[in-house]
Enzyme design. Structure first.
Site, PDB file in Angstrom:
ATOM      1  N   ILE A   1       0.840  -1.203   0.000  1.00 59.03           N
ATOM      2  CA  ILE A   1       0.000   0.000   0.000  1.00 59.03           C
ATOM      3  C   ILE A   1       0.874   1.252   0.000  1.00 59.03           C
ATOM      4  CG2 ILE A   1      -1.867   1.241   1.164  1.00 59.03           C
ATOM      5  CD1 ILE A   1      -2.704  -1.473   2.442  1.00 59.03           C
TER       6      ILE A   1
ATOM      7  N   ARG B   1      10.590  -0.875   8.233  1.00 59.12           N
ATOM      8  CA  ARG B   1      11.275  -1.626   9.299  1.00 59.12           C
ATOM      9  C   ARG B   1      12.463  -2.436   8.764  1.00 59.12           C
ATOM     10  NH1 ARG B   1       6.290  -5.926  10.392  1.00 59.12           N
ATOM     11  NH2 ARG B   1       5.867  -6.110   8.179  1.00 59.12           N
ATOM     12  N   SER B   2      12.393  -2.858   7.495  1.00 61.05           N
ATOM     13  CA  SER B   2      13.547  -3.548   6.907  1.00 61.05           C
ATOM     14  C   SER B   2      13.983  -2.763   5.660  1.00 61.05           C
ATOM     15  CB  SER B   2      13.168  -4.979   6.526  1.00 61.05           C
ATOM     16  OG  SER B   2      12.027  -4.955   5.702  1.00 61.05           O
TER      17      SER B   2
ATOM     18  N   ARG C   1      -3.686   1.805  10.900  1.00 63.85           N
ATOM     19  CA  ARG C   1      -4.476   1.382  12.054  1.00 63.85           C
ATOM     20  C   ARG C   1      -4.453   2.502  13.084  1.00 63.85           C
ATOM     21  NH1 ARG C   1      -6.843  -1.531   9.442  1.00 63.85           N
ATOM     22  NH2 ARG C   1      -7.153  -3.785   9.596  1.00 63.85           N
TER      23      ARG C   1
ATOM     24  N   GLU D   1     -12.377   2.229  17.409  1.00 63.67           N
ATOM     25  CA  GLU D   1     -13.484   2.295  16.442  1.00 63.67           C
ATOM     26  C   GLU D   1     -14.705   1.551  16.962  1.00 63.67           C
ATOM     27  OE1 GLU D   1     -12.067   0.971  12.604  1.00 63.67           O
ATOM     28  OE2 GLU D   1     -10.354   2.290  12.699  1.00 63.67           O
TER      29      GLU D   1
ATOM     30  N   HIS E   1     -13.312   4.532   8.249  1.00 63.25           N
ATOM     31  CA  HIS E   1     -12.610   3.310   7.826  1.00 63.25           C
ATOM     32  C   HIS E   1     -13.107   2.806   6.454  1.00 63.25           C
ATOM     33  CE1 HIS E   1     -10.234  -0.355   9.502  1.00 63.25           C
ATOM     34  NE2 HIS E   1     -10.121  -0.287   8.194  1.00 63.25           N
TER      35      HIS E   1
HETATM   36  C1  8YV Z   1     -11.028  -3.495   5.995  1.00 60.48           C
HETATM   37  C2  8YV Z   1      -8.529  -2.947   6.331  1.00 60.48           C
HETATM   38  O1  8YV Z   1     -11.937  -2.478   6.011  1.00 60.48           O
HETATM   39  O2  8YV Z   1      -7.775  -4.867   5.237  1.00 60.48           O
HETATM   40  C3  8YV Z   1      -7.600  -4.094   6.138  1.00 60.48           C
HETATM   41  O3  8YV Z   1      -6.637  -4.195   6.904  1.00 60.48           O
HETATM   42  O4  8YV Z   1      -8.282  -2.073   7.087  1.00 60.48           O
HETATM   43  C4  8YV Z   1      -9.754  -2.876   5.508  1.00 60.48           C
HETATM   44  O5  8YV Z   1      -9.524  -3.380   4.256  1.00 60.48           O
HETATM   45  C5  8YV Z   1     -11.104  -4.215   7.284  1.00 60.48           C
HETATM   46  O6  8YV Z   1     -10.010  -4.051   8.083  1.00 60.48           O
HETATM   47  C6  8YV Z   1     -11.401  -5.669   7.063  1.00 60.48           C
HETATM   48  O7  8YV Z   1     -11.257  -6.450   8.197  1.00 60.48           O
END
Ligand code: 8YV
Length: 324
Positions: A160, A181-182, A243, A272, A290
């Site tokens: 990502i 981290r690496s 997160r 959340e 989210h």
């Molecule tokens: C989802 C996400 O909304 O994939 C992840 O880590 O944060 C999102 O794609 C959600 O966490 C699915 O559990």
């Protein structure tokens, strides 16, 4: 029918995926689509061969501490798995899988959305207009920050993070700094003209924008705290699509309020769906619920990826996305 594995989907999934899983397995769906509580999740581990959780299903070590568990695999719907105590699952011989790759592009799109919205005050502008408070065009109205050509710091340079770099570098001509981290292979850095910075403390003061793409969980809890926010430029923006626990939320609210940083774009939160009142009150914070992977295409692809992991597991083959 009795021979098919018994599986549980903890939330509603895209219809086509649910339909397919219902053909292949003895499927139970949480049709109420409200988060299951601790007792229901513990019961699921006793009653199903596979549990297919999401980010709304915290699975700490205690939940695995039961004499008899039927579950042999947790096939997580999502790439992030900090809601599952992986070590505890592994200790009970439970396999854990996730859904990487298929959500990288859409999550990076959303990170760029937040970056642009925060820089260009899009949330504030829309709120003003909808409230009937727009007094018309003027040269000094709602002045934001230029994005093109600025410096973006990317923390966590996995799939990502790299998708974010591609957008920022090739779409907006941004200079890309990376902390991971690496060590990142030179060829990957070269693809985005990116420079790696070994210490977060050296990266933060250089950036006009900082975007978080590292995993959550214990190791990265409060990685961005008051001290590190203090290293950012007062004109800089923080974007978090990773997160909530990666950022010390109260410290961030304070930094937004005091002007220690210029603004933030958040898609994830420490608790959340609760969002701290101090953040709700901050006009320079863009707050989304989210939505990182929330496109029709990606949510289906995530479902197919879980299905692929399950099919491999129950056929006795190693699932492609095993994390434990
Ligand atoms: C989802 C996400 O909304 O994939 C992840 O880590 O944060 C999102 O794609 C959600 O966490 C699915 O559990």
């Amino acid at each position: 029918m009795a021979g098919k594995p018994k599986i549980l989907i903890t939330r509603r999934w895209p219809e086509r995926v649910e339909a397919r899983l219902a053909e292949d397995y003895r499927l139970t769906v949480n049709r109420a689509d409200r988060p299951l509580d601790r007792a229901a999740l513990a019961a699921a581990l006793r009653d199903f061969d596979a549990v297919l959780p999401t980010v709304t299903d915290p699975m700490p070590a205690e939940i695995f501490d039961q004499p008899r568990l039927r579950a042999r695999i947790l096939a997580n719907y999502g790439v992030g798995h900090s809601h599952i105590d992986i070590a505890a699952a592994r200790a009970r011989g439970i396999v854990v899988t996730n859904t990487p790759d298929v959500l990288s592009e859409c999550t990076a799109d959303l990170a760029m959305t937040l970056l642009l919205m925060a820089a260009r005050r899009a949330g504030e502008g829309e709120r003003e207009l909808r409230a009937g408070r727009w007094a018309g065009w003027r040269p000094t109205h709602m002045i934001g920050t230029r994005v093109s050509g600025k410096t973006l710091g990317i923390i966590g340079f996995g799939r990502i993070g790299q998708a974010m770099a591609a957008r920022a570098r090739h779409g907006f001509g941004m200079r890309i700094l990376v902390h991971n981290r690496s060590p990142v292979p030179a060829a990957i850095l070269a693809r985005h003209d990116a420079a790696e910075v070994a210490r977060l403390e050296d990266l933060l003061p250089e950036c006009d924008f900082v975007s978080l793409h590292c995993p959550g969980g214990g190791a990265n809890r409060h990685l961005i705290d008051a001290g590190r926010l203090g290293l950012m430029k007062p004109s800089a923006f923080l974007v978090n699509t990773a997160r909530g626990e990666v950022v010390h939320e109260r410290a961030l609210a304070q930094a937004l309020q005091s002007g220690a940083i210029a603004g933030a774009g958040l898609d994830v939160y420490e608790d959340e769906p609760r969002v701290a009142a101090e953040l709700l009150a901050a006009p320079n914070a863009v707050l989304l619920p989210h939505l990182g992977s929330a496109t029709r295409e990606t949510r289906e692809a995530m479902g197919w990826r879980v299905a692929e992991n399950l099919a491999a597991f129950f056929a006795g083959r190693p699932p492609r996305d095993r994390v434990a």
